[in-house]
Design a protein around this motif. Structure first.
Motif, PDB file in Angstrom:
ATOM      1  N   GLY A 165       0.820  -1.212   0.000  1.00  0.00           N
ATOM      2  CA  GLY A 165       0.000   0.000   0.000  1.00  0.00           C
ATOM      3  C   GLY A 165       0.849   1.256   0.000  1.00  0.00           C
ATOM      4  O   GLY A 165       2.031   1.226   0.374  1.00  0.00           O
ATOM      5  N   GLY A 166       0.233   2.352  -0.450  1.00  0.00           N
ATOM      6  CA  GLY A 166       0.936   3.633  -0.493  1.00  0.00           C
ATOM      7  C   GLY A 166       1.314   4.115   0.905  1.00  0.00           C
ATOM      8  O   GLY A 166       0.764   3.664   1.910  1.00  0.00           O
ATOM      9  N   PHE A 192       7.788   3.548 -15.572  1.00  0.00           N
ATOM     10  CA  PHE A 192       6.660   4.458 -15.797  1.00  0.00           C
ATOM     11  C   PHE A 192       5.896   4.781 -14.506  1.00  0.00           C
ATOM     12  O   PHE A 192       4.870   5.461 -14.552  1.00  0.00           O
ATOM     13  N   GLU A 194       6.023   7.052 -12.134  1.00  0.00           N
ATOM     14  CA  GLU A 194       6.799   8.278 -11.954  1.00  0.00           C
ATOM     15  C   GLU A 194       6.561   8.964 -10.603  1.00  0.00           C
ATOM     16  O   GLU A 194       7.453   9.580 -10.042  1.00  0.00           O
TER      17      GLU A 194
HETATM   18  P1  NAP Z   1       2.851   5.746  -9.390  1.00  0.00           P
HETATM   19  O1  NAP Z   1       1.831   6.440 -10.203  1.00  0.00           O
HETATM   20  O2  NAP Z   1       4.235   6.240  -9.427  1.00  0.00           O
HETATM   21  O3  NAP Z   1       2.421   5.677  -7.866  1.00  0.00           O
HETATM   22  C1  NAP Z   1       1.162   6.077  -7.396  1.00  0.00           C
HETATM   23  C2  NAP Z   1       1.140   5.895  -5.902  1.00  0.00           C
HETATM   24  O4  NAP Z   1       1.138   4.507  -5.573  1.00  0.00           O
HETATM   25  C3  NAP Z   1       2.383   6.447  -5.211  1.00  0.00           C
HETATM   26  O5  NAP Z   1       2.291   7.827  -5.016  1.00  0.00           O
HETATM   27  C4  NAP Z   1       2.394   5.635  -3.928  1.00  0.00           C
HETATM   28  O6  NAP Z   1       1.394   6.091  -3.034  1.00  0.00           O
HETATM   29  C5  NAP Z   1       1.922   4.276  -4.408  1.00  0.00           C
HETATM   30  N1  NAP Z   1       3.026   3.371  -4.747  1.00  0.00           N
HETATM   31  C6  NAP Z   1       3.576   3.119  -5.973  1.00  0.00           C
HETATM   32  N2  NAP Z   1       4.527   2.198  -5.893  1.00  0.00           N
HETATM   33  C7  NAP Z   1       4.604   1.838  -4.586  1.00  0.00           C
HETATM   34  C8  NAP Z   1       5.386   0.902  -3.879  1.00  0.00           C
HETATM   35  N3  NAP Z   1       6.296   0.125  -4.502  1.00  0.00           N
HETATM   36  N4  NAP Z   1       5.196   0.798  -2.538  1.00  0.00           N
HETATM   37  C9  NAP Z   1       4.256   1.554  -1.920  1.00  0.00           C
HETATM   38  N5  NAP Z   1       3.480   2.453  -2.534  1.00  0.00           N
HETATM   39  C10 NAP Z   1       3.646   2.581  -3.856  1.00  0.00           C
HETATM   40  O7  NAP Z   1       2.887   4.174  -9.769  1.00  0.00           O
HETATM   41  P2  NAP Z   1       1.933   3.309 -10.701  1.00  0.00           P
HETATM   42  O8  NAP Z   1       2.268   3.601 -12.123  1.00  0.00           O
HETATM   43  O9  NAP Z   1       0.529   3.429 -10.195  1.00  0.00           O
HETATM   44  O10 NAP Z   1       2.512   1.854 -10.374  1.00  0.00           O
HETATM   45  C11 NAP Z   1       2.187   1.214  -9.160  1.00  0.00           C
HETATM   46  C12 NAP Z   1       3.124   0.051  -8.948  1.00  0.00           C
HETATM   47  O11 NAP Z   1       3.009  -0.853 -10.042  1.00  0.00           O
HETATM   48  C13 NAP Z   1       4.571   0.494  -8.867  1.00  0.00           C
HETATM   49  O12 NAP Z   1       5.118  -0.004  -7.686  1.00  0.00           O
HETATM   50  C14 NAP Z   1       5.231  -0.087 -10.111  1.00  0.00           C
HETATM   51  O13 NAP Z   1       6.512  -0.598  -9.853  1.00  0.00           O
HETATM   52  C15 NAP Z   1       4.273  -1.165 -10.572  1.00  0.00           C
HETATM   53  N6  NAP Z   1       4.154  -1.224 -12.038  1.00  0.00           N
HETATM   54  C16 NAP Z   1       3.836  -0.102 -12.742  1.00  0.00           C
HETATM   55  C17 NAP Z   1       3.742  -0.166 -14.125  1.00  0.00           C
HETATM   56  C18 NAP Z   1       3.433   1.062 -14.954  1.00  0.00           C
HETATM   57  O14 NAP Z   1       3.426   0.947 -16.197  1.00  0.00           O
HETATM   58  N7  NAP Z   1       3.184   2.221 -14.360  1.00  0.00           N
HETATM   59  C19 NAP Z   1       3.982  -1.368 -14.783  1.00  0.00           C
HETATM   60  C20 NAP Z   1       4.315  -2.506 -14.030  1.00  0.00           C
HETATM   61  C21 NAP Z   1       4.397  -2.408 -12.660  1.00  0.00           C
HETATM   62  P3  NAP Z   1       1.719   7.135  -1.854  1.00  0.00           P
HETATM   63  O15 NAP Z   1       1.974   8.438  -2.508  1.00  0.00           O
HETATM   64  O16 NAP Z   1       0.467   7.072  -1.036  1.00  0.00           O
HETATM   65  O17 NAP Z   1       2.914   6.619  -1.114  1.00  0.00           O
END
Ligand code: NAP
Length: 256
Positions: free
Chosen positions: A51-52, A78, A80
């Motif tokens: 969780g975040g 991605f 970011e």
């Molecule tokens: P994001 O937009 O950068 O993150 C949105 C919010 O999710 C962050 O502000 C944080 O919340 C929470 N968060 C993200 N990664 C976290 C982690 N490892 N541990 C705890 N909280 C986390 O990220 P997203 O694109 O939604 O991706 C979410 C997760 O999926 C990431 O961990 C990433 O590695 C994985 N993922 C992403 C992609 C993609 O294309 N974006 C593809 C494959 C896997 P708070 O601000 O509340 O802390």
């Protein structure tokens, strides 16, 4: 002084592999943090929190209260927001941070890429005439397809796209990499795909679609990365381990 504590921000196969390499060592304690996006996350070799954190300041508090000595941002290229938060939080908590980022794929002879800034831009660039699109960017952002409903979309994701999109011409496929070239070619031919929308994620596990596009002469709308992480970047798990050893070497601990 106890063993150094390391917080890994994960959600990628590299994060799991790094955790695996650190789990067998007895000179550090590791916690892996996941956003909690996937319904059935892969099993992990170290303790996990899900969780975040509630933003950069809350992540900094988490690091300070937990007495972490190193933050490793091994999130997806991605993702970011979390990467930006990680850089700010490490600075606030006055601890070192490393970003583990796979290098981007490079255009090869035969590739028909058009670089775009976002999924929405990729969809706009498809043009007005109906096309057969493989939207290979996962479920986040898939809703942008609704902005150009004249196209057919094949949407692949690990978890289902919910709610279903308001589109007349769409198929969903649930699958998780790694993917083989043969399977990707079959999928593209089966659905008569003439353009792929992909993120330049890098890495080998999902590269087969790019190779398949090259082989079949299919155009790729390649979404480019927005920005580089604001901390030291390493490209491989091995390089991350070297950087960790350096940070926690006896000389560094003495401040030499
Ligand atoms: P994001 O937009 O950068 O993150 C949105 C919010 O999710 C962050 O502000 C944080 O919340 C929470 N968060 C993200 N990664 C976290 C982690 N490892 N541990 C705890 N909280 C986390 O990220 P997203 O694109 O939604 O991706 C979410 C997760 O999926 C990431 O961990 C990433 O590695 C994985 N993922 C992403 C992609 C993609 O294309 N974006 C593809 C494959 C896997 P708070 O601000 O509340 O802390």
């Amino acid at each position: 002084m106890g063993r150094p504590r390391i917080l890994i921000l994960g959600g990628t196969s590299e994060a799991r592999l790094l955790a695996e390499a650190l789990a067998v060592r007895d000179d550090c304690d590791v916690l892996l943090s996941l956003a909690g996006r996937t319904e059935k996350p892969a099993a992990q070799p170290v303790p996990v929190r899900i969780g975040g954190f509630g933003g950069a300041a809350a992540l900094a508090d988490f690091l300070e209260i937990g007495e972490y000595g190193l933050l490793i941002d091994a999130t997806h290229p991605f993702a970011e927001r979390i990467s930006a938060n990680a850089a700010i939080a490490a600075e606030t908590a006055s601890i070192p941070a490393i970003a583990l980022r796979r290098p981007e794929w490079q255009r090869q002879p035969g590739d028909r890429w058009q670089e775009v800034k976002s999924i929405l831009a990729a969809i706009a660039a498809l043009g007005p005439s109906p096309r057969r699109v493989f939207l290979a960017t996962g479920r986040q952002g898939a809703h942008h397809a609704e902005s150009a409903p004249q196209h057919y979309y094949l949407i692949r994701s690990v978890d289902p796209v919910e709610p279903r999109l308001v589109l007349a011409n769409v198929d969903y496929v649930l699958d998780r990499g790694p993917f083989t070239l043969e399977r990707e070619c079959t999928l593209l031919k089966q659905h008569h795909i003439d353009v792929i929308i992909a993120k330049n994620s890098g890495g080998a596990a999902i590269y087969a679609k790019i190779e398949a596009a090259r082989l079949l002469g299919i155009e790729v709308m390649m979404v480019v990365r927005a920005s580089a992480p604001a901390v030291t970047v390493v490209e491989t798990v091995e390089a991350a381990l070297v950087a960790i050893d350096h940070l926690f070497s006896p000389a560094m601990k003495r401040g030499v």
